[in-house]
Write a protein that holds these residues in place. Structure first.
Motif, short mmCIF file in Angstrom:
data_model
loop_
_atom_site.label_atom_id
_atom_site.label_comp_id
_atom_site.label_asym_id
_atom_site.label_seq_id
_atom_site.Cartn_x
_atom_site.Cartn_y
_atom_site.Cartn_z
N ASN A 24 0.82 -1.21 0.00
CA ASN A 24 0.00 0.00 0.00
C ASN A 24 0.85 1.26 0.00
N LEU A 25 1.92 1.27 0.77
CA LEU A 25 2.79 2.45 0.78
C LEU A 25 3.44 2.66 -0.58
N ILE A 26 3.86 1.58 -1.23
CA ILE A 26 4.45 1.69 -2.57
C ILE A 26 3.40 2.22 -3.55
N LEU A 27 2.18 1.72 -3.45
CA LEU A 27 1.11 2.16 -4.34
C LEU A 27 0.78 3.63 -4.14
N ILE A 28 0.72 4.08 -2.90
CA ILE A 28 0.44 5.49 -2.64
C ILE A 28 1.57 6.37 -3.16
N ASN A 29 2.80 5.97 -2.94
CA ASN A 29 3.92 6.76 -3.46
C ASN A 29 3.92 6.80 -4.98
N PHE A 30 3.60 5.70 -5.63
CA PHE A 30 3.53 5.68 -7.09
C PHE A 30 2.44 6.62 -7.59
N ILE A 31 1.29 6.60 -6.94
CA ILE A 31 0.17 7.46 -7.35
C ILE A 31 0.53 8.93 -7.15
N ILE A 32 1.18 9.26 -6.06
CA ILE A 32 1.56 10.65 -5.80
C ILE A 32 2.64 11.11 -6.77
N LEU A 33 3.64 10.28 -7.02
CA LEU A 33 4.74 10.67 -7.90
C LEU A 33 4.33 10.78 -9.36
N THR A 34 3.43 9.94 -9.81
CA THR A 34 3.02 9.99 -11.21
C THR A 34 1.82 10.90 -11.43
N ASN A 35 1.26 11.44 -10.35
CA ASN A 35 0.14 12.38 -10.41
C ASN A 35 -1.05 11.78 -11.15
N THR A 36 -1.38 10.54 -10.82
CA THR A 36 -2.53 9.87 -11.40
C THR A 36 -3.60 9.73 -10.34
N SER A 37 -4.78 9.41 -10.78
CA SER A 37 -5.88 9.18 -9.83
C SER A 37 -6.14 7.68 -9.77
N GLY A 38 -5.23 6.97 -9.24
CA GLY A 38 -5.31 5.52 -9.20
C GLY A 38 -5.99 5.01 -7.95
N SER A 39 -7.14 5.51 -7.65
CA SER A 39 -7.83 5.05 -6.45
C SER A 39 -8.59 3.78 -6.77
N SER A 40 -8.09 2.69 -6.31
CA SER A 40 -8.74 1.41 -6.54
C SER A 40 -9.30 0.88 -5.22
N ALA A 41 -10.14 -0.13 -5.34
CA ALA A 41 -10.72 -0.73 -4.14
C ALA A 41 -9.65 -1.42 -3.30
N PHE A 42 -8.60 -1.92 -3.95
CA PHE A 42 -7.51 -2.57 -3.21
C PHE A 42 -6.87 -1.61 -2.23
N MET A 43 -6.68 -0.38 -2.66
CA MET A 43 -5.99 0.60 -1.83
C MET A 43 -6.82 0.98 -0.60
N PHE A 44 -8.14 0.91 -0.71
CA PHE A 44 -8.99 1.30 0.41
C PHE A 44 -9.26 0.16 1.38
N TYR A 45 -9.40 -1.05 0.86
CA TYR A 45 -9.78 -2.17 1.72
C TYR A 45 -8.60 -2.95 2.28
N SER A 46 -7.48 -2.90 1.63
CA SER A 46 -6.36 -3.73 2.08
C SER A 46 -5.77 -3.31 3.43
N PRO A 47 -5.75 -2.03 3.83
CA PRO A 47 -5.28 -1.76 5.19
C PRO A 47 -6.15 -2.42 6.26
N ALA A 48 -7.44 -2.54 6.01
CA ALA A 48 -8.30 -3.24 6.97
C ALA A 48 -7.93 -4.72 7.03
N TYR A 49 -7.61 -5.32 5.88
CA TYR A 49 -7.15 -6.71 5.88
C TYR A 49 -5.83 -6.83 6.64
N GLY A 50 -4.95 -5.86 6.48
CA GLY A 50 -3.68 -5.88 7.19
C GLY A 50 -3.87 -5.77 8.70
N VAL A 51 -4.84 -4.96 9.12
CA VAL A 51 -5.12 -4.84 10.55
C VAL A 51 -5.64 -6.17 11.09
N VAL A 52 -6.52 -6.82 10.34
CA VAL A 52 -7.04 -8.12 10.78
C VAL A 52 -5.92 -9.15 10.86
#
Length: 96
Positions: A24-52
């Motif tokens: 997730n951190l790599i994905l967020i950095n890639f989205i910020i550096l390339t200035n894209t709107s890459g908001s996918s469901a994986f990016m939103f739900y996977s931190p909850a999976y990581g917490v579990v």
């Protein structure tokens, strides 16, 4: 023999939580550096999976839960980061 299997399962869950957070951190950095709107469901739900996964790993009575704790704290950071970024971006141009 069963005890060592149990600890391997705890290591698997801890490593899974850490891996989810790093991806997730790599994905967020890639989205910020390339200035894209890459908001996918994986990016939103996977931190909850990581917490579990981190919480399951911490339930095992093991002293070496370093990866589980890192994964848990990084996933909690990612959840807070996402809510703050959405909240702050909505305050820039509020629609009436």
């Amino acid at each position: 023999m069963a005890i060592s299997k149990r600890y391997r399962v705890a290591d698997f869950f801890g490593f899974g939580a850490f891996l989810v957070a790093i991806v997730n951190l790599i994905l967020i950095n890639f989205i910020i550096l390339t200035n894209t709107s890459g908001s996918s469901a994986f990016m939103f739900y996977s931190p909850a999976y990581g917490v579990v996964l981190g919480m399951i790993s911490l339930l095992f009575k093991r002293r070496r839960n370093v990866l589980a704790m890192w994964g848990l704290f990084l996933c909690l950071f990612l959840i807070v980061f996402q809510f703050l970024m959405f909240g702050l971006s909505w305050t820039i141009n509020p629609r009436v």
